[in-house]
Motif scaffolding. Structure first.
Motif, PDB file in Angstrom:
ATOM      1  N   ILE A   4      80.300  74.121  76.433  1.00 16.06           N
ATOM      2  CA  ILE A   4      80.503  75.496  76.913  1.00 16.06           C
ATOM      3  C   ILE A   4      79.933  76.562  75.976  1.00 16.06           C
ATOM      4  N   GLY A   5      79.351  76.152  74.863  1.00 18.81           N
ATOM      5  CA  GLY A   5      78.755  77.169  73.977  1.00 18.81           C
ATOM      6  C   GLY A   5      77.853  76.536  72.937  1.00 18.81           C
ATOM      7  N   THR A   6      76.759  77.221  72.631  1.00 22.46           N
ATOM      8  CA  THR A   6      75.870  76.755  71.560  1.00 22.46           C
ATOM      9  C   THR A   6      75.561  77.920  70.638  1.00 22.46           C
ATOM     10  N   GLY A   7      75.233  77.589  69.398  1.00 24.30           N
ATOM     11  CA  GLY A   7      74.857  78.634  68.435  1.00 24.30           C
ATOM     12  C   GLY A   7      74.008  78.032  67.333  1.00 24.30           C
ATOM     13  N   SER A   8      73.239  78.886  66.675  1.00 20.00           N
ATOM     14  CA  SER A   8      72.460  78.393  65.533  1.00 20.00           C
ATOM     15  C   SER A   8      72.193  79.538  64.575  1.00 20.00           C
ATOM     16  N   ALA A   9      71.824  79.187  63.357  1.00 17.14           N
ATOM     17  CA  ALA A   9      71.473  80.191  62.347  1.00 17.14           C
ATOM     18  C   ALA A   9      70.477  79.559  61.377  1.00 17.14           C
ATOM     19  N   LEU A  10      69.489  80.374  61.004  1.00 15.43           N
ATOM     20  CA  LEU A  10      68.416  79.874  60.146  1.00 15.43           C
ATOM     21  C   LEU A  10      68.267  80.767  58.924  1.00 15.43           C
ATOM     22  N   PRO A  11      67.835  80.213  57.797  1.00 14.07           N
ATOM     23  CA  PRO A  11      67.519  81.067  56.649  1.00 14.07           C
ATOM     24  C   PRO A  11      66.384  82.031  57.008  1.00 14.07           C
ATOM     25  N   LYS A  12      66.413  83.215  56.403  1.00 11.75           N
ATOM     26  CA  LYS A  12      65.404  84.223  56.779  1.00 11.75           C
ATOM     27  C   LYS A  12      64.022  83.906  56.200  1.00 11.75           C
ATOM     28  N   ARG A  13      63.977  83.174  55.091  1.00 16.38           N
ATOM     29  CA  ARG A  13      62.700  82.905  54.411  1.00 16.38           C
ATOM     30  C   ARG A  13      61.969  81.779  55.129  1.00 16.38           C
ATOM     31  N   GLN A  14      60.778  82.106  55.638  1.00 21.23           N
ATOM     32  CA  GLN A  14      59.980  81.098  56.332  1.00 21.23           C
ATOM     33  C   GLN A  14      58.774  80.790  55.455  1.00 21.23           C
ATOM     34  N   VAL A  15      58.601  79.538  55.093  1.00 25.52           N
ATOM     35  CA  VAL A  15      57.573  79.142  54.133  1.00 25.52           C
ATOM     36  C   VAL A  15      56.457  78.405  54.862  1.00 25.52           C
ATOM     37  N   THR A  16      55.241  78.937  54.761  1.00 30.15           N
ATOM     38  CA  THR A  16      54.110  78.311  55.467  1.00 30.15           C
ATOM     39  C   THR A  16      53.514  77.189  54.616  1.00 30.15           C
ATOM     40  N   ASN A  17      52.690  76.379  55.285  1.00 25.44           N
ATOM     41  CA  ASN A  17      51.998  75.306  54.561  1.00 25.44           C
ATOM     42  C   ASN A  17      51.108  75.889  53.461  1.00 25.44           C
ATOM     43  N   ASP A  18      50.470  77.017  53.756  1.00 26.73           N
ATOM     44  CA  ASP A  18      49.585  77.622  52.755  1.00 26.73           C
ATOM     45  C   ASP A  18      50.360  78.038  51.507  1.00 26.73           C
ATOM     46  N   ASP A 155      65.820  74.107  56.483  1.00 26.75           N
ATOM     47  CA  ASP A 155      67.284  74.229  56.479  1.00 26.75           C
ATOM     48  C   ASP A 155      67.774  74.943  57.736  1.00 26.75           C
ATOM     49  N   GLY A 156      69.076  74.817  58.006  1.00 21.73           N
ATOM     50  CA  GLY A 156      69.636  75.559  59.133  1.00 21.73           C
ATOM     51  C   GLY A 156      70.944  74.959  59.607  1.00 21.73           C
ATOM     52  N   ALA A 157      71.532  75.625  60.593  1.00 19.15           N
ATOM     53  CA  ALA A 157      72.812  75.183  61.148  1.00 19.15           C
ATOM     54  C   ALA A 157      72.792  75.325  62.663  1.00 19.15           C
ATOM     55  N   GLY A 158      73.392  74.355  63.338  1.00 23.89           N
ATOM     56  CA  GLY A 158      73.512  74.405  64.796  1.00 23.89           C
ATOM     57  C   GLY A 158      74.927  73.997  65.185  1.00 23.89           C
ATOM     58  N   ALA A 159      75.465  74.628  66.223  1.00 20.81           N
ATOM     59  CA  ALA A 159      76.852  74.366  66.604  1.00 20.81           C
ATOM     60  C   ALA A 159      76.969  74.236  68.114  1.00 20.81           C
ATOM     61  N   ALA A 160      78.003  73.525  68.540  1.00 19.22           N
ATOM     62  CA  ALA A 160      78.269  73.383  69.973  1.00 19.22           C
ATOM     63  C   ALA A 160      79.775  73.302  70.177  1.00 19.22           C
ATOM     64  N   VAL A 161      80.254  73.935  71.254  1.00 19.22           N
ATOM     65  CA  VAL A 161      81.682  73.916  71.588  1.00 19.22           C
ATOM     66  C   VAL A 161      81.863  73.139  72.890  1.00 19.22           C
ATOM     67  N   PHE A 162      82.854  72.256  72.879  1.00 18.69           N
ATOM     68  CA  PHE A 162      83.127  71.419  74.053  1.00 18.69           C
ATOM     69  C   PHE A 162      84.561  71.628  74.535  1.00 18.69           C
ATOM     70  N   THR A 163      84.714  71.519  75.853  1.00 20.42           N
ATOM     71  CA  THR A 163      86.048  71.535  76.439  1.00 20.42           C
ATOM     72  C   THR A 163      86.209  70.284  77.306  1.00 20.42           C
TER      73      THR A 163
END
Ligand code: UT7
Length: 315
Positions: A4-18, A155-163
């Motif tokens: 019944i619900g999903t969520g996620s959050a990521l660090p703001k710093r994005q590092v490229t291959n270069d 890095d990061g986080a993901g969440a899910a809510v179940f009923t």
């Protein structure tokens, strides 16, 4: 159970291959064709528990629930700055949540292992609302001098809510214990009874062997859960594969003989975020409005252990 619900959050710093090629003998010309990764989100001044709490709050908001409505909390995490207590307690303290909680360390398939545990609690009649949170910071496990591992992770986080409900149609959990294929060993202090200091290692990985395991086990796990739930491949709408390497995902897809449009991928901008990868992908696809009621999602993930798992979830 039913999602019944999903969520996620990521660090703001994005590092490229270069950017990585500025301090390591590697570059986009090697990384992108072998992995599909262009950039990854990397923890800098954030803490994993803050990202984790953000992901959980977003999933609860979507579910229309408050932290106090959750009566069982399962947290999937390999490492964070604490050895103990588990990350669940640290996040719960931040969120004002005080239900029973457990932490699992099943590495990349953690989300699917957690879904199986949650379903068992629902079937036992013990719970009404379960929060699953997968929060990982593998960029703090790898050596940033080891080009064979550090370029792969994010890095990061993901969440899910179940009923309560009947939407989880099948699960297969698989273990082929072989710890040395992917491991990180901690440094152990001497004690009065052990005089030698035991020096740890950063993340070690036998990439080619893990690659072969991933492809073969995922194809078998997916076929097993489809057979358990009476599904043919054409009946599956979305294959939600652990985002470890685009070549692994392509090999799984080719092995199953399925059209690429049904394999959403975000690895290009995320890298491999271990157990957080599946719920982050799930949340991103969900918020893009990709799923409609009745869609069939097949999850598959594989990693350290070696462990793997697959599941069928109806939307
Ligand atoms: O969540 C599950 C966890 N892990 C995985 O899913 C990883 C599974 N494995 C893989 O994705 C792939 O095996 C890798 C991407 C890790 C490696 O790809 P590969 O095609 O298997 O390359 P390789 O390890 O066989 O290395 C080939 C060459 C080596 O050089 P030599 O010995 O042939 O001269 C490596 O030293 O590429 C070199 N190499 C690199 N060169 C530039 C390895 N990493 C890099 C790099 N940049 N980052």
């Amino acid at each position: 159970m039913k999602l019944i619900g999903t969520g996620s959050a990521l660090p703001k710093r994005q590092v490229t291959n270069d950017e990585i090629s500025q301090f390591l003998d590697t570059g986009d010309a090697w990384i992108r064709p072998r992995t599909g990764i262009r950039s990854r989100h990397v923890i800098s001044d954030e803490r994993i528990e803050d990202l984790a709490a953000d992901a959980a709050r977003r999933a609860l908001d979507m579910a229309g629930l408050s932290p106090q409505d959750i009566d069982f909390f399962i947290c999937s995490n390999v490492v964070n700055e604490y050895m103990t207590p588990g990350l669940s307690c640290i996040v719960a303290h931040k969120m004002g949540m005080a239900c029973p909680m457990i932490d699992i360390n099943c590495a990349c398939p953690g989300f699917i292992y957690a879904m199986d545990i949650a379903e068992t609690y629902f079937q036992a009649g013990k719970v009404n609302h379960v929060l699953i949170l997968c929060a990982e910071e593998p960029t703090r496990m790898t050596s940033w001098e080891d080009r064979g591992t550090c370029v792969l992770f994010g890095d990061g986080a993901g969440a899910a809510v179940f009923t309560r409900g009947d939407k989880l149609k099948a699960v297969r959990l698989n273990a082929e214990p072989d710890p040395d294929k992917i491991c990180e060993i901690r440094t152990l202090m001497p004690t009065p009874f052990i005089t030698k200091e035991e020096t740890g290692t950063p993340l070690l990985m036998k990439g080619r062997e893990v690659f072969k395991f991933a492809v073969s086990t995922s194809i078998r796990d997916i076929r097993t859960v489809m057979a358990q739930s009476g599904l043919t491949p054409d009946r599956v709408d979305w294959f939600m594969i652990h985002q470890a390497n685009l070549r692994i995902i392509d090999a799984i897809r080719e092995g199953l003989g399925i059209d690429p449009a049904r394999f959403p991928a975000n690895i290009g901008d995320h890298g491999n975020s271990s157990s957080a990868s599946c719920p982050i992908l799930l949340d991103e696809c969900n918020r893009q409005g990709m799923f409609k009621r009745g869609d069939i999602l097949v999850f598959s993930a594989f990693g350290a252990g070696l462990l793997s798992a697959a599941a069928v979830l109806e939307w």
